[in-house]
Design a protein around this motif. Structure first.
Motif: not given
Length: 389
Positions: A116-117, A122-123, A257-258, A308-311
């Motif tokens: 998906a990313f 990676n959006d 998140l911004g 978590a996905m952002q991390f």
């Protein structure tokens, strides 16, 4: 079919299967004559497959250079294992079949998240919107399964889940193949070195405790509702309300998140989840209060998962993100879920220990909150000197 459409369908089918399995597997196993300790032990063993499975499948995907093919193989074998639920051949056969299903099911989500990313460049905002289709599938099946439970009894579960397993296969066959090759200058990550990174350790421990806390809810909530006098439809609607809040949160996750600190957001998620379990355990007999607590799922899962996905996306280099996803899925969803299921199986005591179970779940979230306080405000990529802080 566009990759985004195929991704949305794959997420919808994947979580539709979970919409049948997760809330109602306890009632199904109870229907088969298992007591709460047997249910907890079976769920712990089945969930433990998610510890080793994601890493085994990710290694295969890396070796073959074909994550889409690995997902397809896993889905086929998972469907084969699931077929064991159609025959009442005793505890051991059910355990073996569900263990195979769970082991092969772990081939799908880490690679799907990585795909998906990849497709969405990676959006995080676009990812959250595509991922929300999974929540829609979960809602539809949770509500529909609650109604089916009243009309058909627990025996509906095998056929209902298999239908969406087949849909999952169709969706995966629509995804175009891709391969992520490591850059020549990129150094492969050694598993043992990850545990030298303090932010990674704190993040993983906190996420482990959060997932552990979900065990009484995932394993026994529908039984809990039944014991409190709620109908199958009411139980399904309560869970659907939680997932509806999740859908809204996923849709706006990019804005949420911004530029906000993921540390602050994670801390808020853990505190609100502790409150949620306390309310469920002590005020579950009050319908409106219980319904209000379901809305906190927006933070317990959607916002916490997006953080978590952002991390993972920022901590791991691009070619290692699939393995990062697999490590997270294995240790958190597998390890945390297995340990939690085993503890809940003993503490539940066929309903007599419901408050005790939700009480220790709330305590686990409070401990996770304390761990999050030690995380840095900015995620540094693995391999930079600032990552070890």
């Amino acid at each position: 079919m566009q990759p985004t459409h195929s991704l949305s369908l794959a997420y919808l089918a994947y979580f539709a299967v979970l919409g049948v399995f997760v809330p109602y597997i306890g009632i199904f196993l109870d229907h088969r004559g298992l007591n709460s300790q047997q249910i907890g032990t079976l769920l712990a063993i089945v969930t433990a497959m998610r510890i080793v499975g994601p890493n085994l499948w990710s290694l295969l995907a890396a070796k073959r250079g074909d994550p889409i093919g690995v997902m397809r193989l896993g889905a086929v074998l998972a469907a084969f294992g699931w077929c064991s639920t159609f025959v009442d051949a005793g505890y051991n056969m059910l355990l073996l079949g569900l263990a195979l299903y769970s082991l092969c099911w772990t081939a799908i989500l880490p690679q799907l998240e990585s795909a998906a990313f990849h497709y969405l460049n990676n959006d995080t905002g676009r990812y959250s919107k595509v991922r929300s289709s999974g929540s829609v599938g979960y809602i539809l099946l949770v509500v529909g399964s609650g109604m089916a439970l009243e009309q058909l009894g627990p025996g509906f579960l095998p056929g209902g889940a298999l239908l969406f397993l087949v849909l999952m296969l169709l969706a995966l066959w629509q995804l175009p193949a891709f391969s992520l090759q490591a850059a020549s200058t990129e150094v492969a990550i050694k598993f043992r070195t990850l545990w030298l990174h303090r932010p990674f350790v704190l993040f993983m421990l906190a996420a482990f405790l959060l997932q552990l806390s979900f065990a009484p809810f995932y394993g026994f909530f529908t039984l809990y509702c039944r014991d409190l006098g709620y109908s199958g439809t009411a139980s399904g609607l309560l869970i659907a309300l939680a997932v509806a809040a999740e859908v809204v949160a996923f849709f706006y996750a990019g804005k949420i998140l911004g530029q906000r600190s993921y540390t602050l957001l994670l801390g808020a998620c853990y505190l609100l989840t502790a409150l949620r379990w306390a309310v469920v355990g002590w005020f579950g007999h009050l319908p409106y209060v219980l319904a209000a607590s379901m809305l906190l799922h927006a933070f317990s899962f959607a916002v916490a998962h997006s953080c978590a996905m952002q991390f993972i996306q920022q901590f791991f280099p691009p070619a290692q993100r699939g393995r990062g996803q697999a490590l997270y899925a294995g240790l958190i969803y597998g390890g945390g879920g297995a340990v939690g299921a085993y503890i809940a199986g003993w503490s539940w005591q066929d309903g007599a220990g419901s408050q005790l179970s939700f009480g220790w779940a709330a305590g686990a979230c409070l401990l996770a909150f304390l761990l999050v306080l030690g995380l840095p405000r900015i995620i540094r990529p693995l391999g930079t000197t600032d990552a070890v802080s």
